[in-house]
Design an enzyme around this catalytic site. Structure first.
Site, PDB file in Angstrom:
ATOM      1  N   LYS A   9       0.812  -1.213   0.000  1.00 52.09           N
ATOM      2  CA  LYS A   9       0.000   0.000   0.000  1.00 52.09           C
ATOM      3  C   LYS A   9       0.850   1.269   0.000  1.00 52.09           C
ATOM      4  O   LYS A   9       0.407   2.310  -0.478  1.00 52.09           O
ATOM      5  CB  LYS A   9      -0.954   0.000   1.202  1.00 52.09           C
TER       6      LYS A   9
ATOM      7  N   LYS B  90     -11.295 -10.177  -7.712  1.00 51.20           N
ATOM      8  CA  LYS B  90     -12.357 -10.356  -6.718  1.00 51.20           C
ATOM      9  C   LYS B  90     -13.378  -9.223  -6.800  1.00 51.20           C
ATOM     10  O   LYS B  90     -12.996  -8.073  -7.019  1.00 51.20           O
ATOM     11  CB  LYS B  90     -11.702 -10.327  -5.333  1.00 51.20           C
TER      12      LYS B  90
ATOM     13  N   LYS C   6     -15.549  -3.841  -2.730  1.00 51.43           N
ATOM     14  CA  LYS C   6     -16.499  -2.878  -2.180  1.00 51.43           C
ATOM     15  C   LYS C   6     -16.609  -1.627  -3.044  1.00 51.43           C
ATOM     16  O   LYS C   6     -17.500  -0.831  -2.843  1.00 51.43           O
ATOM     17  CB  LYS C   6     -16.027  -2.454  -0.787  1.00 51.43           C
TER      18      LYS C   6
HETATM   19  P1  AMP Z   1     -12.877  -6.640   2.361  1.00 54.32           P
HETATM   20  O1  AMP Z   1     -14.058  -6.190   1.581  1.00 54.32           O
HETATM   21  O2  AMP Z   1     -11.723  -7.012   1.483  1.00 54.32           O
HETATM   22  O3  AMP Z   1     -12.545  -5.726   3.494  1.00 54.32           O
HETATM   23  O4  AMP Z   1     -13.271  -8.032   3.039  1.00 54.32           O
HETATM   24  C1  AMP Z   1     -14.183  -8.173   4.089  1.00 54.32           C
HETATM   25  C2  AMP Z   1     -14.600  -9.641   4.193  1.00 54.32           C
HETATM   26  O5  AMP Z   1     -15.387 -10.018   3.040  1.00 54.32           O
HETATM   27  C3  AMP Z   1     -13.446 -10.631   4.229  1.00 54.32           C
HETATM   28  O6  AMP Z   1     -13.808 -11.697   5.086  1.00 54.32           O
HETATM   29  C4  AMP Z   1     -13.335 -11.117   2.811  1.00 54.32           C
HETATM   30  O7  AMP Z   1     -12.806 -12.411   2.727  1.00 54.32           O
HETATM   31  C5  AMP Z   1     -14.783 -11.102   2.345  1.00 54.32           C
HETATM   32  N1  AMP Z   1     -14.838 -10.805   0.896  1.00 54.32           N
HETATM   33  C6  AMP Z   1     -14.530  -9.624   0.313  1.00 54.32           C
HETATM   34  N2  AMP Z   1     -14.693  -9.676  -1.029  1.00 54.32           N
HETATM   35  C7  AMP Z   1     -15.102 -10.949  -1.304  1.00 54.32           C
HETATM   36  C8  AMP Z   1     -15.411 -11.647  -2.513  1.00 54.32           C
HETATM   37  N3  AMP Z   1     -15.377 -11.044  -3.704  1.00 54.32           N
HETATM   38  N4  AMP Z   1     -15.796 -12.945  -2.427  1.00 54.32           N
HETATM   39  C9  AMP Z   1     -15.849 -13.561  -1.211  1.00 54.32           C
HETATM   40  N5  AMP Z   1     -15.564 -12.965  -0.054  1.00 54.32           N
HETATM   41  C10 AMP Z   1     -15.185 -11.673  -0.065  1.00 54.32           C
END
Ligand code: AMP
Length: 322
Positions: A114, A195, A198
């Site tokens: 980052k 992936k 958000k």
């Molecule tokens: P983040 O959005 O990266 O902060 O992730 C928050 C939680 O959501 C974590 O447990 C990630 O593993 C899960 N997560 C985020 N994006 C995905 C995705 N595209 N598919 C499955 N799990 C996700």
């Protein structure tokens, strides 16, 4: 002094951006399932959202939205709290900064990634793994299920706990990093090799999106030019877009049986996703129409989190000589 809690689970979600279908299938739904087996503490880690440039009003709005979403998906039986309302998190973080070294924090891969393109970043981006160690150690879990990207931070947590215990006395339970069962990994609809995130990218579906928005996003999903009779089949290497759609369909309780065209597949995925998310969106609307219930739940949850973490912070404070 350090009584481990084998049935305690802790998970924090950072209020950056808006939760996606990926967050729902990969994190929130498994959290709901866990409520029956463990004493679950689920927090909104607003402090972790401060490590990069942020807008205070947007952060407040994202925190309020996530708070209601956690209830809307059915986490009623967990202890829900907001990290900044449990001061022990930042207080213990400081004590742990006094056992952590700049050398080991500089080796954190996430920090290096980052910070790579900036000459100077917020100090909190450098120290946030220590806050994460405090987040974990305050709840004395025996196990911490983490994905690969967070494994190094849990190793740091173990190192800090062991170093503290050796220097000042047995205050912390040293948690073990465990690999969670492989859950749904939802890929971006327009770029199925990354992936779903958000960020409000075109290939992302938000948990609160209405049926029309969901339909449009899925209709734009990339597939391929295969028109054969078995075009609708999973093959992560050769057909990442179609595979992603099939996985979303299965995760949302739909079936691909008898589907031969991409048009039919997209309609089935849309119906399944809408059926899964619509009740959440409706419960969310009720919850935010009158926020009293949400406020009560988080006040109660934050109070319980303060109660549980206070003795751990007190033990660490005394041990270190304050
Ligand atoms: P983040 O959005 O990266 O902060 O992730 C928050 C939680 O959501 C974590 O447990 C990630 O593993 C899960 N997560 C985020 N994006 C995905 C995705 N595209 N598919 C499955 N799990 C996700």
């Amino acid at each position: 002094m350090s009584v481990p809690h084998s049935t305690r689970r802790l998970s924090l979600l950072t209020p950056s951006g808006r939760l996606s279908l990926g967050n729902y299938l990969g994190a929130l739904r498994p959290m709901v399932a866990q409520q029956r087996q463990a004493d679950c503490f689920y927090g909104i880690s607003d402090l972790h959202a401060l490590t990069v440039a942020h807008d205070p009003a947007a952060l407040r709005a994202a925190t309020a939205e996530q708070a209601a979403i956690l209830l809307a998906v059915g986490l009623e039986d967990s202890t829900l709290f907001v990290q900044s309302r449990v001061p022990a998190h930042s207080q213990l973080s400081y004590l742990l900064e006094c056992v952590a070294t700049t050398g080991e924090l500089g080796r954190m891969i996430q920090f290096k990634t980052k910070a790579r393109d900036s000459r100077s970043v917020r100090t909190s981006l450098f120290t946030y793994p220590v806050l994460m160690a405090a987040d974990i150690l305050l709840y004395r879990p025996e196990q911490v299920p983490v994905g690969e990207d967070q494994r190094q931070h849990v190793e740091l947590t173990r190192d800090l706990a062991q170093r503290f215990n050796q220097a000042y006395g047995p205050v912390f339970t040293v948690p073990e990093a465990t690999t969670p069962p492989v859950g749904a990994r939802v890929m971006d609809l327009t770029d199925p090799t990354t992936k779903m995130s958000k960020s409000r990218a075109a290939g992302s579906i938000g948990i609160l999106d209405d049926p029309d928005t969901i339909r449009r996003a899925i209709s734009r999903a990339v597939t391929d030019s295969d028109t054969g009779p078995d075009a609708v089949r999973a093959d992560r290497e050769a057909k990442p877009g179609v595979t992603n759609l099939l996985e979303i369909l299965a995760a949302c309780g739909g079936s691909a049986e008898g589907l031969t065209t991409y048009g039919a597949l997209k309609r089935a995925v849309t119906d399944a996703v809408v059926a899964e998310l619509d009740p959440v969106r409706k419960r969310y609307a009720d919850l935010v129409a009158d926020r009293t219930h949400v406020t009560d739940v988080y006040e109660r949850g934050s109070a319980r989190a303060r109660e549980v973490t206070e003795p751990v912070l007190a033990a660490a404070t005394a041990a270190i000589g304050l």
